[in-house]
Each structure stands twice: as structure tokens, then as C-alpha cells.
Design a protein around this motif. Structure first.
Motif, PDB file in Angstrom:
ATOM      1  N   MET A   1      30.004 -15.905 -24.070  1.00  0.00           N
ATOM      2  CA  MET A   1      30.639 -16.949 -24.857  1.00  0.00           C
ATOM      3  C   MET A   1      30.921 -18.170 -23.993  1.00  0.00           C
ATOM      4  SD  MET A   1      34.123 -16.797 -27.099  1.00  0.00           S
ATOM      5  CE  MET A   1      35.375 -17.855 -26.452  1.00  0.00           C
ATOM      6  N   ASN A   2      31.544 -17.962 -22.876  1.00  0.00           N
ATOM      7  CA  ASN A   2      31.947 -19.093 -22.037  1.00  0.00           C
ATOM      8  C   ASN A   2      30.759 -19.823 -21.435  1.00  0.00           C
ATOM      9  OD1 ASN A   2      34.607 -18.451 -22.546  1.00  0.00           O
ATOM     10  ND2 ASN A   2      34.812 -17.208 -20.716  1.00  0.00           N
ATOM     11  N   ASP A   3      29.758 -19.080 -20.958  1.00  0.00           N
ATOM     12  CA  ASP A   3      28.600 -19.713 -20.333  1.00  0.00           C
ATOM     13  C   ASP A   3      27.893 -20.652 -21.300  1.00  0.00           C
ATOM     14  OD1 ASP A   3      29.059 -18.451 -17.937  1.00  0.00           O
ATOM     15  OD2 ASP A   3      27.609 -16.855 -18.288  1.00  0.00           O
ATOM     16  N   TRP A   4      27.674 -20.198 -22.525  1.00  0.00           N
ATOM     17  CA  TRP A   4      26.965 -21.030 -23.491  1.00  0.00           C
ATOM     18  C   TRP A   4      27.781 -22.290 -23.800  1.00  0.00           C
ATOM     19  CZ3 TRP A   4      27.049 -23.280 -28.286  1.00  0.00           C
ATOM     20  CH2 TRP A   4      25.811 -23.683 -28.786  1.00  0.00           C
ATOM     21  N   LEU A   5      29.078 -22.132 -23.964  1.00  0.00           N
ATOM     22  CA  LEU A   5      29.922 -23.306 -24.238  1.00  0.00           C
ATOM     23  C   LEU A   5      29.890 -24.295 -23.083  1.00  0.00           C
ATOM     24  CD1 LEU A   5      33.116 -21.980 -26.029  1.00  0.00           C
ATOM     25  CD2 LEU A   5      31.503 -23.666 -26.888  1.00  0.00           C
ATOM     26  N   ARG A   6      29.995 -23.783 -21.873  1.00  0.00           N
ATOM     27  CA  ARG A   6      30.036 -24.657 -20.693  1.00  0.00           C
ATOM     28  C   ARG A   6      28.695 -25.324 -20.404  1.00  0.00           C
ATOM     29  NH1 ARG A   6      33.045 -20.230 -17.874  1.00  0.00           N
ATOM     30  NH2 ARG A   6      35.213 -20.785 -18.142  1.00  0.00           N
ATOM     31  N   ASN A   7      27.611 -24.567 -20.552  1.00  0.00           N
ATOM     32  CA  ASN A   7      26.322 -25.035 -20.065  1.00  0.00           C
ATOM     33  C   ASN A   7      25.360 -25.558 -21.116  1.00  0.00           C
ATOM     34  OD1 ASN A   7      27.095 -24.228 -17.441  1.00  0.00           O
ATOM     35  ND2 ASN A   7      26.490 -22.137 -17.901  1.00  0.00           N
ATOM     36  N   VAL A   8      25.546 -25.190 -22.368  1.00  0.00           N
ATOM     37  CA  VAL A   8      24.546 -25.529 -23.372  1.00  0.00           C
ATOM     38  C   VAL A   8      25.101 -26.376 -24.516  1.00  0.00           C
ATOM     39  CG1 VAL A   8      22.861 -24.576 -24.999  1.00  0.00           C
ATOM     40  CG2 VAL A   8      23.270 -23.417 -22.829  1.00  0.00           C
ATOM     41  N   ALA A   9      26.263 -26.041 -25.017  1.00  0.00           N
ATOM     42  CA  ALA A   9      26.783 -26.678 -26.231  1.00  0.00           C
ATOM     43  C   ALA A   9      26.834 -28.197 -26.128  1.00  0.00           C
ATOM     44  CB  ALA A   9      28.165 -26.124 -26.576  1.00  0.00           C
ATOM     45  N   SER A  10      27.402 -28.735 -25.073  1.00  0.00           N
ATOM     46  CA  SER A  10      27.522 -30.194 -24.974  1.00  0.00           C
ATOM     47  C   SER A  10      26.159 -30.855 -24.802  1.00  0.00           C
ATOM     48  CB  SER A  10      28.464 -30.600 -23.843  1.00  0.00           C
ATOM     49  OG  SER A  10      27.926 -30.245 -22.592  1.00  0.00           O
ATOM     50  N   GLN A  11      25.240 -30.203 -24.075  1.00  0.00           N
ATOM     51  CA  GLN A  11      23.891 -30.749 -23.938  1.00  0.00           C
ATOM     52  C   GLN A  11      23.183 -30.796 -25.289  1.00  0.00           C
ATOM     53  OE1 GLN A  11      21.709 -28.534 -21.021  1.00  0.00           O
ATOM     54  NE2 GLN A  11      23.120 -29.041 -19.364  1.00  0.00           N
ATOM     55  N   HIS A  12      23.310 -29.723 -26.052  1.00  0.00           N
ATOM     56  CA  HIS A  12      22.695 -29.701 -27.384  1.00  0.00           C
ATOM     57  C   HIS A  12      23.314 -30.762 -28.292  1.00  0.00           C
ATOM     58  CE1 HIS A  12      20.499 -25.584 -27.594  1.00  0.00           C
ATOM     59  NE2 HIS A  12      20.289 -26.199 -26.450  1.00  0.00           N
ATOM     60  N   GLN A  13      24.611 -30.939 -28.185  1.00  0.00           N
ATOM     61  CA  GLN A  13      25.301 -31.953 -28.982  1.00  0.00           C
ATOM     62  C   GLN A  13      24.759 -33.347 -28.648  1.00  0.00           C
ATOM     63  OE1 GLN A  13      27.881 -30.679 -30.967  1.00  0.00           O
ATOM     64  NE2 GLN A  13      28.962 -32.471 -31.637  1.00  0.00           N
ATOM     65  N   LYS A  14      24.677 -33.649 -27.359  1.00  0.00           N
ATOM     66  CA  LYS A  14      24.196 -34.966 -26.921  1.00  0.00           C
ATOM     67  C   LYS A  14      22.754 -35.206 -27.320  1.00  0.00           C
ATOM     68  CE  LYS A  14      27.290 -35.083 -22.949  1.00  0.00           C
ATOM     69  NZ  LYS A  14      27.381 -34.822 -21.506  1.00  0.00           N
ATOM     70  N   LYS A  15      21.939 -34.169 -27.299  1.00  0.00           N
ATOM     71  CA  LYS A  15      20.520 -34.293 -27.642  1.00  0.00           C
ATOM     72  C   LYS A  15      20.260 -34.134 -29.140  1.00  0.00           C
ATOM     73  CE  LYS A  15      18.973 -32.695 -23.136  1.00  0.00           C
ATOM     74  NZ  LYS A  15      18.299 -31.626 -22.383  1.00  0.00           N
ATOM     75  N   ASN A  16      21.334 -33.967 -29.901  1.00  0.00           N
ATOM     76  CA  ASN A  16      21.242 -33.821 -31.359  1.00  0.00           C
ATOM     77  C   ASN A  16      20.428 -32.587 -31.766  1.00  0.00           C
ATOM     78  OD1 ASN A  16      22.249 -34.876 -33.742  1.00  0.00           O
ATOM     79  ND2 ASN A  16      20.353 -35.959 -34.208  1.00  0.00           N
ATOM     80  N   LEU A  17      20.571 -31.506 -30.999  1.00  0.00           N
ATOM     81  CA  LEU A  17      19.870 -30.261 -31.292  1.00  0.00           C
ATOM     82  C   LEU A  17      20.705 -29.295 -32.125  1.00  0.00           C
ATOM     83  CD1 LEU A  17      18.264 -29.659 -27.788  1.00  0.00           C
ATOM     84  CD2 LEU A  17      17.143 -30.529 -29.856  1.00  0.00           C
TER      85      LEU A  17
END
Length: 138
Positions: A1-17
Motif C-alpha cells: 500500500m505505502n510503496d504504490w502511494l509513495r512511488n506511483v500515485a503522484s506520478q500517475h496523477q501528474k501524467k493523467n494516467l
């Protein structure tokens, strides 16, 4: 849970994924209790039992749904799923979406989604779908 939030969620948000929705504690807004992420996708309808649709349809992927281990069994997963489905209904009203797709991590997760009306693909039992029409009836 934590790894995905820290490493992926914000990148996906910024890239509109995808979009990630987070549940926090009212007395401690920094404490994340759970989250889910939604993404647009399309899905082939092969393997959807008793569904008469074109070969490929628009869908929303429930890319993640997680609850902090300290808060499991308290209804938070159900709340997050219902919030996600409400979000899908709003989206479906605006752009047209046929179903929600989820790739369950295991049989227990699949059972959780089936409890709320999701059905497994005949060719991939951990890939489930929930028609928007079914969500509207609930």
C-alpha cells in the motif's frame, strides 16, 4: 500500500494516467487509512458471461483498492468501493462507460468484489467486471 502511494500515485496523477482517492482519519489528516485508484481503459468482452456487447468497450479500471492493516474488517474497504462506484457512475453519465474492471490479487479479494455484484471473466477468474447498469440498480 505505502510503496504504490509513495512511488506511483503522484506520478500517475501528474501524467493523467489515473486518479487516486485517499481516506484519512478525521482527527489526523496525515494518517492514510486506505485509498483507491481509477483509470480509463477499454476491455475486450470475450469471456464476459451472458453479455452482448461489441468486441471492445470502454471501462473504468479499479487499479488499486487498499486498506491499512490496522483498519481492516471495519467496513472501510466497502466504503471505498462504494465511493469508487459512485465516481464511476458520474463518469458514465458524462462520457459513457460500460463497466468497471478489477484484477483481484487473490481469491479472497475476488470474493470481496463478487459480494458486490462483480462477475469473473470465464477465461480469467481473477479478472472481474461490474456493468454500470448493475451499479445503477443498486
Amino acid at each position: 500500500m505505502n510503496d504504490w502511494l509513495r512511488n506511483v500515485a503522484s506520478q500517475h496523477q501528474k501524467k493523467n494516467l489515473s486518479r487516486t482517492y485517499v481516506a484519512t482519519a478525521s482527527d489526523d489528516p496525515q494518517a492514510i487509512l486506505g485509498y483507491y485508484a481509477l483509470a480509463a481503459t477499454s476491455v475486450e468482452t470475450d469471456g464476459m458471461p451472458s453479455v452482448k456487447l461489441p468486441r471492445n468497450v470502454s471501462a473504468v479500471l479499479l487499479a488499486r483498492l487498499a486498506v491499512d492493516t490496522q483498519h481492516t474488517g471495519q467496513g472501510l474497504g466497502e466504503y471505498l468501493l462504494m465511493h469508487a462506484l459512485d465516481t464511476v457512475l458520474m463518469t458514465a453519465g458524462a462520457i459513457g462507460v460500460q463497466c468497471v474492471i478489477v484484477d483481484a490479487v487473490d481469491d479472497n479479494a475476488a470474493a470481496f468484489y463478487k459480494k458486490y455484484g462483480s462477475e469473473a471473466f470465464t477465461i480469467a477468474p481473477l479478472r472481474l467486471f461490474l456493468p454500470v447498469a448493475t451499479i445503477k440498480q443498486a
